[in-house]
Write a protein that holds these residues in place. Structure first.
Motif, short mmCIF file in Angstrom:
data_model
loop_
_atom_site.label_atom_id
_atom_site.label_comp_id
_atom_site.label_asym_id
_atom_site.label_seq_id
_atom_site.Cartn_x
_atom_site.Cartn_y
_atom_site.Cartn_z
N ALA A 1 -15.07 -52.41 -15.95
CA ALA A 1 -16.41 -52.56 -15.44
C ALA A 1 -16.51 -54.04 -14.95
O ALA A 1 -17.16 -55.03 -15.80
CB ALA A 1 -17.53 -52.14 -16.25
N ALA A 2 -16.35 -54.30 -13.60
CA ALA A 2 -16.37 -56.03 -13.20
C ALA A 2 -17.84 -56.33 -13.11
O ALA A 2 -18.29 -57.41 -13.32
CB ALA A 2 -15.55 -56.08 -12.14
N LYS A 3 -18.51 -55.24 -12.78
CA LYS A 3 -20.12 -55.54 -12.70
C LYS A 3 -20.82 -55.40 -13.93
O LYS A 3 -20.52 -54.42 -14.62
CB LYS A 3 -20.64 -54.70 -11.36
CG LYS A 3 -19.72 -54.89 -10.22
CD LYS A 3 -20.48 -53.99 -8.90
CE LYS A 3 -19.84 -54.02 -7.82
NZ LYS A 3 -20.12 -53.10 -6.73
N ALA A 4 -21.88 -56.01 -14.16
CA ALA A 4 -23.01 -55.54 -15.14
C ALA A 4 -23.88 -54.82 -14.80
O ALA A 4 -24.03 -54.57 -13.38
CB ALA A 4 -23.56 -56.96 -15.41
N LEU A 5 -24.40 -53.91 -15.49
CA LEU A 5 -25.38 -52.80 -15.21
C LEU A 5 -26.52 -53.59 -14.59
O LEU A 5 -26.98 -54.75 -15.15
CB LEU A 5 -25.78 -51.96 -16.11
CG LEU A 5 -24.52 -51.05 -16.59
CD1 LEU A 5 -24.99 -49.96 -17.69
CD2 LEU A 5 -24.28 -50.03 -15.37
N PRO A 6 -27.29 -53.07 -13.98
CA PRO A 6 -28.76 -53.68 -13.22
C PRO A 6 -29.87 -53.64 -14.30
O PRO A 6 -29.65 -53.33 -15.19
CB PRO A 6 -29.06 -52.82 -12.03
CG PRO A 6 -28.45 -51.55 -12.56
CD PRO A 6 -27.28 -51.76 -13.31
N GLU A 7 -30.68 -54.70 -13.93
CA GLU A 7 -32.01 -54.89 -14.69
C GLU A 7 -32.38 -53.56 -14.92
O GLU A 7 -32.47 -52.62 -13.64
CB GLU A 7 -32.62 -56.14 -14.21
CG GLU A 7 -31.96 -57.35 -14.50
CD GLU A 7 -31.70 -57.68 -15.93
OE1 GLU A 7 -32.58 -57.27 -16.77
OE2 GLU A 7 -30.49 -58.29 -16.20
N GLU B 1 -31.46 -41.01 -1.25
CA GLU B 1 -30.51 -42.06 -0.19
C GLU B 1 -29.43 -42.48 -1.24
O GLU B 1 -29.64 -43.19 -2.15
CB GLU B 1 -31.20 -42.96 0.42
CG GLU B 1 -32.42 -42.51 1.50
CD GLU B 1 -33.30 -43.36 2.11
OE1 GLU B 1 -33.10 -44.67 1.73
OE2 GLU B 1 -33.87 -43.03 2.87
N VAL B 2 -28.13 -42.38 -0.82
CA VAL B 2 -26.95 -43.08 -1.50
C VAL B 2 -26.68 -44.10 -0.89
O VAL B 2 -26.26 -44.22 0.25
CB VAL B 2 -25.94 -42.04 -1.46
CG1 VAL B 2 -24.77 -42.80 -2.27
CG2 VAL B 2 -26.40 -40.70 -2.12
N ALA B 3 -26.84 -45.46 -1.55
CA ALA B 3 -26.36 -46.66 -1.03
C ALA B 3 -24.88 -46.65 -1.05
O ALA B 3 -24.06 -46.23 -1.75
CB ALA B 3 -26.95 -47.81 -2.00
N GLY B 4 -24.40 -47.57 -0.12
CA GLY B 4 -22.84 -47.66 0.00
C GLY B 4 -22.41 -48.49 -1.03
O GLY B 4 -21.21 -48.28 -1.38
N ASP B 5 -23.11 -49.35 -1.88
CA ASP B 5 -22.51 -50.10 -3.16
C ASP B 5 -23.23 -49.41 -4.32
O ASP B 5 -23.24 -50.13 -5.34
CB ASP B 5 -22.78 -51.55 -3.36
CG ASP B 5 -24.28 -51.83 -2.76
OD1 ASP B 5 -25.03 -50.92 -2.61
OD2 ASP B 5 -24.47 -52.80 -3.10
N ASP B 6 -23.22 -48.05 -4.34
CA ASP B 6 -23.90 -47.37 -5.64
C ASP B 6 -23.08 -47.68 -6.86
O ASP B 6 -22.05 -47.14 -6.94
CB ASP B 6 -23.91 -45.79 -5.18
CG ASP B 6 -24.50 -45.09 -6.40
OD1 ASP B 6 -25.30 -45.62 -7.41
OD2 ASP B 6 -24.87 -43.82 -6.05
N LEU B 7 -23.70 -48.29 -7.61
CA LEU B 7 -23.18 -48.68 -8.87
C LEU B 7 -22.80 -47.42 -9.73
O LEU B 7 -21.92 -47.48 -10.73
CB LEU B 7 -24.08 -50.05 -9.72
CG LEU B 7 -23.38 -50.37 -10.90
CD1 LEU B 7 -22.06 -50.94 -10.71
CD2 LEU B 7 -24.32 -51.36 -11.71
N CYS B 8 -23.77 -46.28 -9.73
CA CYS B 8 -23.62 -45.23 -10.42
C CYS B 8 -22.09 -44.72 -10.24
O CYS B 8 -21.35 -44.14 -11.28
CB CYS B 8 -24.43 -44.16 -10.21
SG CYS B 8 -26.23 -44.55 -10.64
N ARG B 9 -21.54 -44.77 -9.21
CA ARG B 9 -20.11 -44.26 -8.76
C ARG B 9 -18.99 -45.15 -9.23
O ARG B 9 -18.03 -44.69 -9.19
CB ARG B 9 -20.16 -44.19 -7.34
CG ARG B 9 -21.03 -42.99 -6.98
CD ARG B 9 -21.07 -42.73 -5.30
NE ARG B 9 -22.06 -41.68 -5.03
CZ ARG B 9 -21.75 -40.34 -4.89
NH1 ARG B 9 -20.55 -39.84 -5.05
NH2 ARG B 9 -22.60 -39.46 -4.34
N THR B 10 -19.39 -46.60 -9.52
CA THR B 10 -18.15 -47.53 -9.82
C THR B 10 -18.38 -48.15 -11.06
O THR B 10 -17.43 -48.97 -11.20
CB THR B 10 -18.23 -48.46 -8.55
OG1 THR B 10 -19.57 -49.23 -8.54
CG2 THR B 10 -18.21 -47.74 -7.43
N ALA B 11 -19.43 -48.02 -11.84
CA ALA B 11 -19.62 -48.92 -12.96
C ALA B 11 -18.40 -48.80 -14.11
O ALA B 11 -18.02 -49.79 -14.76
CB ALA B 11 -20.96 -48.54 -13.58
#
Length: 270
Positions: A26-32, A244-254
């Protein structure tokens, strides 16, 4: 046969190495946590329901639809179970959800897995920062009788038995429940559970997006560890909408496991 200290240490080392590899993905931190008050729903609203205090509700939630569950009338804990609408033998699996994401916090950016390794729900918004219970499950008649002697109460177990029956299922089909807005944490090295009231103020919401067609059941009853001495749940508002599904949806890549879970969904046509 008992295990030696060396075997235990070796198993622990293998586990920690596996955990390190999983977390390093997981290169990205989870959002606030999501903002309070809640932002308006971006997608088209299908319906709004009030889940009465102590009662239950169930629905067919289509892939791409979402539920916003909000504490609009004060503090309330809401338990959730779900099944694949296509094959109800596939159901929510909280132990796997925790295990493969290396975290007991069900928070924004995380997903909820089935027992078939597929993603059932994505947590797209969560103002509580993960103050939900994935470890203990909901209340029972016996627990309520001990906690609220002499009071007339409803409980999550019986509510889910009733909800399952209306969906053509039975009590043997019930998985372990996720309880939203239940700030349960492991309090010490001995594994004792504690209720951390400071994590919630009775003004929170969570958005859950369906990643396959689901049968969902909710129960609005106090959690077994809720320290309140009186049985006094509050109603909650449920808004069903087209997500609506965002292109950078973190749920799919975390996490690597989330990526694989969505790959499993695609493979199965969900």
């Amino acid at each position: 046969m008992s295990r030696t200290p060396e075997q235990i240490a070796a198993d622990r080392a293998r586990y920690e190495e596996h955990q390190r590899k999983g977390l390093s993905f997981a290169a990205k931190a989870l959002p606030e946590a999501s903002v309070v008050p809640a932002a308006p729903i971006a997608g088209d609203v299908i319906a709004t329901e009030t889940l009465a205090a102590g009662w239950y509700w169930s629905t067919l939630l289509r892939q791409g639809e979402a539920l916003r569950i909000a504490q609009t009338h004060g503090f309330a804990s809401v338990a959730l179970v779900c099944w694949s609408a296509r094959d109800t033998s596939e159901r929510l699996n909280l132990p796997d959800t925790v295990k493969v994401q290396w975290d007991t916090r069900a928070q924004r950016g995380r997903v909820l897995f089935s027992d078939m390794g597929r993603v059932m729900l994505s947590i797209t918004e969560d103002s509580s920062g993960g103050a939900h219970d994935v470890l203990l499950g909901g209340s029972t008649a016996a627990a309520n009788a001990a906690k609220y002697p002499g009071a007339v109460t409803r409980n999550t177990r019986d509510n889910f038995v009733l909800a399952a029956g209306k969906l053509g299922l039975s009590r043997r089909d019930l998985p372990m429940a996720l309880t939203l807005f239940a700030p349960v944490r492991v309090s010490d090295d001995d594994g004792h559970f504690a209720w951390q009231s400071d994590l919630l103020d009775g003004n929170h919401y969570v958005d859950l997006r369906a990643e396959m067609d689901l049968l969902v059941a909710l129960s609005n009853c106090p959690h077994p560890l809720d320290p309140g001495p009186v049985y006094a749940p509050n109603p909650v508002e449920i808004t069903r909408y087209v997500a609506e599904v965002a292109g950078d949806d973190l749920c799919r890549t975390a996490t690597a496991e989330a990526v694989r879970g969505f790959e499993n969904n695609a493979r199965a046509g969900a």
